[in-house]
Design an enzyme around this catalytic site. Structure first.
Site: not given
Length: 368
Positions: A21, A23, A208, A211, A306
């Protein structure tokens, strides 16, 4: 004799990253600099070392929801063209320095419009930043290709709009689509219109799933939405019954359910993120992470970071942790890397070229 496996030698190995990611990978000093530029005064610290520690500790809670709260600060400083471009450029540089030869980096354009940017401006800034970073990396002797994944937030209602944005940029660096955010209460079927549109456009997407939420999320992502890959997907182990220790080398003691059998048979890639999965409570530890079992059962396993800032990690660190936990060899790391490259969202001939020109020669040197 093969080169000894350690942090320095793993750093040299060619790597492929599919789940990272934008961010979640900022440099702490960059956050501080950008916050000062825009007058953002909510950072817990303005010392880079302290801020880096704060992110890792705040994310290490065992809760996905608490983990996601740390993004309030990073997203807040990514609201300008200059900020987005700098973050994307540094991302490409940092990945290249870590030995990554191909990366797909995802971010949610809809989260970067609070200060007036349009969605196309956000995408243009990020793609320009990646190009800047790739060029800087080349000057330093690294070769990396970066593709973008445009992400829609699963709790929002802009997925069709973001899907159309991704397709509009498909020939300009956006290689796929994703949905992200808290899984519980926000099933992927809420965004079925977007996924049906993407399938009609022959466009790649990951979701996604599996998880923080279990098998129903994975099942919907695959059988209703048609995902090409599973973002995380670690909870697929809930559909695998193992007698005795999961670390037992005799995998004939594992019995696969209908869904896990389908995932393995169809070679659906699992974007596993070991350190992050431990932080969010999806796995109790690296040593007990399901990646060990899934690799032995020959699922299409890939290794990913991640969020490099929140997990204080890198691809080198993730690979090192796996070698320590499971005794992985260079051959194992090459297998994981080739898996990832096979699963990338670029054309087959381009994937094959990276495997044959960069990955295999790189590992051959380490295995020699």
């Amino acid at each position: 004799m093969p080169v000894e496996l350690n942090r320095d030698t793993i750093l040299r190995a060619p790597k492929v990253l599919l789940h990272d990611h934008l961010d979640g990978g900022l440099r702490p000093q960059t956050i501080i600099d950008l916050a000062a530029e825009i007058g953002y005064d909510k950072l817990p610290s303005t010392d880079a070392a302290e801020l880096g520690r704060w992110f890792a500790e705040a994310a290490d809670s065992g809760s996905l929801e608490r983990y996601l709260e740390t993004f309030d600060h990073t997203v807040a400083v990514m609201q300008t063209v200059g900020g987005l471009r700098r973050v994307a450029s540094e991302c490409a540089q940092d990945l290249a320095a870590d030995g990554v030869v191909y990366a797909e980096v995802r971010w949610a354009p809809e989260q970067h419009v609070s200060e007036g940017l349009t969605l196309p401006q956000v995408v243009d800034a990020v793609l320009a930043g990646f190009a800047d970073g790739v060029a800087v990396a080349a000057e330093r002797g690294y070769t990396i290709r970066v593709g973008a994944l445009a992400t829609a937030m699963r709790h929002a209602a802009r997925s069709r709009e973001i899907a159309e944005l991704a397709v509009a940029y498909r020939d300009h660096g956006v290689v796929g689509f994703d949905i992200a955010g808290a899984e519980a209460g926000f099933p992927p079927t809420r965004h079925l219109d977007a996924f049906e549109y993407l399938r009609r456009e022959n466009y790649h997407f990951t979701i996604h799933a599996g998880e923080a939420f279990g098998l129903p999320s994975i099942w919907e992502a695959l059988q209703w939405c048609g995902a090409d890959r599973l973002g995380h997907g670690v909870r697929i182990v809930d559909d695998i019954a193992v007698t005795g220790s999961t670390l037992d080398e005799h995998v004939d003691s594992a019995r696969l359910g209908r869904l896990s059998q389908y995932v393995r048979d169809k070679r659906i890639p699992l974007e596993l993120c070991p350190s992050s999965n431990v932080q969010t409570g999806a796995a109790p530890s690296i040593a007990a992470h399901p990646i060990g079992l899934l690799r032995r059962l020959h699922f299409r396993v890939t290794v990913n970071t991640d969020n490099r800032l929140m997990s204080d990690t890198s691809m080198t660190k993730e690979m090192l942790l796996l070698t320590e936990a499971f005794g992985y060899s260079w051959s194992d790391l090459q297998w994981l890397t080739v898996n990832a490259m096979k699963s990338a969202f670029i054309a087959f001939d381009e994937r094959l070229a990276i495997i044959n020109a960069q990955i295999k020669p790189g590992y051959a040197d380490l295995l020699a």
